[in-house]
Design a protein around this motif. Structure first.
Motif, PDB file in Angstrom:
ATOM      1  N   MET A 127       0.846  -1.164   0.000  1.00 35.52           N
ATOM      2  CA  MET A 127       0.000   0.000   0.000  1.00 35.52           C
ATOM      3  C   MET A 127       0.898   1.236   0.000  1.00 35.52           C
ATOM      4  SD  MET A 127      -2.977   1.101   2.730  1.00 35.52           S
ATOM      5  CE  MET A 127      -3.682  -0.501   2.789  1.00 35.52           C
ATOM      6  N   SER A 128       0.602   2.140  -0.896  1.00 33.79           N
ATOM      7  CA  SER A 128       1.438   3.331  -1.000  1.00 33.79           C
ATOM      8  C   SER A 128       1.183   4.265   0.188  1.00 33.79           C
ATOM      9  CB  SER A 128       1.134   4.062  -2.307  1.00 33.79           C
ATOM     10  OG  SER A 128      -0.127   4.678  -2.231  1.00 33.79           O
ATOM     11  N   PRO A 129       2.186   5.074   0.521  1.00 34.82           N
ATOM     12  CA  PRO A 129       2.013   6.001   1.656  1.00 34.82           C
ATOM     13  C   PRO A 129       0.867   6.996   1.453  1.00 34.82           C
ATOM     14  CG  PRO A 129       4.322   5.832   1.061  1.00 34.82           C
ATOM     15  CD  PRO A 129       3.551   5.091   0.012  1.00 34.82           C
ATOM     16  N   LYS A 130       0.643   7.452   0.217  1.00 30.99           N
ATOM     17  CA  LYS A 130      -0.449   8.393  -0.033  1.00 30.99           C
ATOM     18  C   LYS A 130      -1.799   7.753   0.250  1.00 30.99           C
ATOM     19  CE  LYS A 130       1.815  11.285  -3.456  1.00 30.99           C
ATOM     20  NZ  LYS A 130       1.757  11.814  -4.811  1.00 30.99           N
ATOM     21  N   LEU A 131      -1.971   6.521  -0.185  1.00 33.75           N
ATOM     22  CA  LEU A 131      -3.230   5.820   0.050  1.00 33.75           C
ATOM     23  C   LEU A 131      -3.417   5.552   1.538  1.00 33.75           C
ATOM     24  CD1 LEU A 131      -5.728   4.487  -1.117  1.00 33.75           C
ATOM     25  CD2 LEU A 131      -4.402   2.387  -1.374  1.00 33.75           C
ATOM     26  N   ARG A 132      -2.364   5.185   2.213  1.00 26.62           N
ATOM     27  CA  ARG A 132      -2.433   4.922   3.650  1.00 26.62           C
ATOM     28  C   ARG A 132      -2.816   6.200   4.406  1.00 26.62           C
ATOM     29  NH1 ARG A 132       2.920   3.145   5.426  1.00 26.62           N
ATOM     30  NH2 ARG A 132       2.519   1.538   3.890  1.00 26.62           N
ATOM     31  N   ASN A 133      -2.233   7.339   4.001  1.00 23.72           N
ATOM     32  CA  ASN A 133      -2.583   8.614   4.636  1.00 23.72           C
ATOM     33  C   ASN A 133      -4.043   8.981   4.375  1.00 23.72           C
ATOM     34  OD1 ASN A 133      -0.061   8.947   5.701  1.00 23.72           O
ATOM     35  ND2 ASN A 133       0.656  10.282   4.059  1.00 23.72           N
ATOM     36  N   PHE A 134      -4.508   8.738   3.168  1.00 23.31           N
ATOM     37  CA  PHE A 134      -5.902   9.044   2.838  1.00 23.31           C
ATOM     38  C   PHE A 134      -6.853   8.173   3.648  1.00 23.31           C
ATOM     39  CE2 PHE A 134      -9.748   8.279   0.327  1.00 23.31           C
ATOM     40  CZ  PHE A 134     -10.226   9.576   0.269  1.00 23.31           C
ATOM     41  N   ILE A 135      -6.544   6.888   3.746  1.00 23.96           N
ATOM     42  CA  ILE A 135      -7.396   5.973   4.507  1.00 23.96           C
ATOM     43  C   ILE A 135      -7.407   6.348   5.984  1.00 23.96           C
ATOM     44  CG2 ILE A 135      -7.599   3.568   5.270  1.00 23.96           C
ATOM     45  CD1 ILE A 135      -6.696   2.743   2.475  1.00 23.96           C
ATOM     46  N   THR A 136      -6.330   6.885   6.483  1.00 24.86           N
ATOM     47  CA  THR A 136      -6.262   7.291   7.881  1.00 24.86           C
ATOM     48  C   THR A 136      -6.993   8.607   8.123  1.00 24.86           C
ATOM     49  OG1 THR A 136      -4.120   6.213   8.063  1.00 24.86           O
ATOM     50  CG2 THR A 136      -4.696   7.779   9.782  1.00 24.86           C
ATOM     51  N   THR A 137      -6.803   9.586   7.242  1.00 24.43           N
ATOM     52  CA  THR A 137      -7.365  10.918   7.501  1.00 24.43           C
ATOM     53  C   THR A 137      -8.842  11.033   7.147  1.00 24.43           C
ATOM     54  OG1 THR A 137      -6.587  11.680   5.348  1.00 24.43           O
ATOM     55  CG2 THR A 137      -5.187  12.133   7.265  1.00 24.43           C
TER      56      THR A 137
END
Length: 74
Positions: A1-11
């Motif tokens: 999972m890319s960091p951008k997707l992980r950040n989006f899923i978190t925020t």
């Protein structure tokens, strides 16, 4: 999972939880203390002075950085 997707899923859920917390149906509580008439906040009186001071301080730091770069040739 890319960091951008992980950040989006978190925020995204955190954002929606924050919105729902502020969208409650309760009325705000009445103010506990009313301000005295005729008094103004200290920042209202001297706002132009603060703006001029900020500009002067910014110019000083820009000059300081410029002199530091000029005295340190690489």
């Amino acid at each position: 999972m890319s960091p951008k997707l992980r950040n989006f899923i978190t925020t995204a859920p955190l954002l929606f939880m924050g919105i729902s917390a502020f969208a409650g149906k309760e009325a705000p509580p009445p103010p506990g203390r009313t301000p005295l008439p005729g008094l103004i906040a200290p920042i209202d009186d001297h706002l132009p002075l603060l703006l001029i001071g900020g500009l002067l301080l910014g110019a000083y730091y820009m000059y300081k950085i410029k002199m530091k770069k000029a005295s340190n040739p690489q």
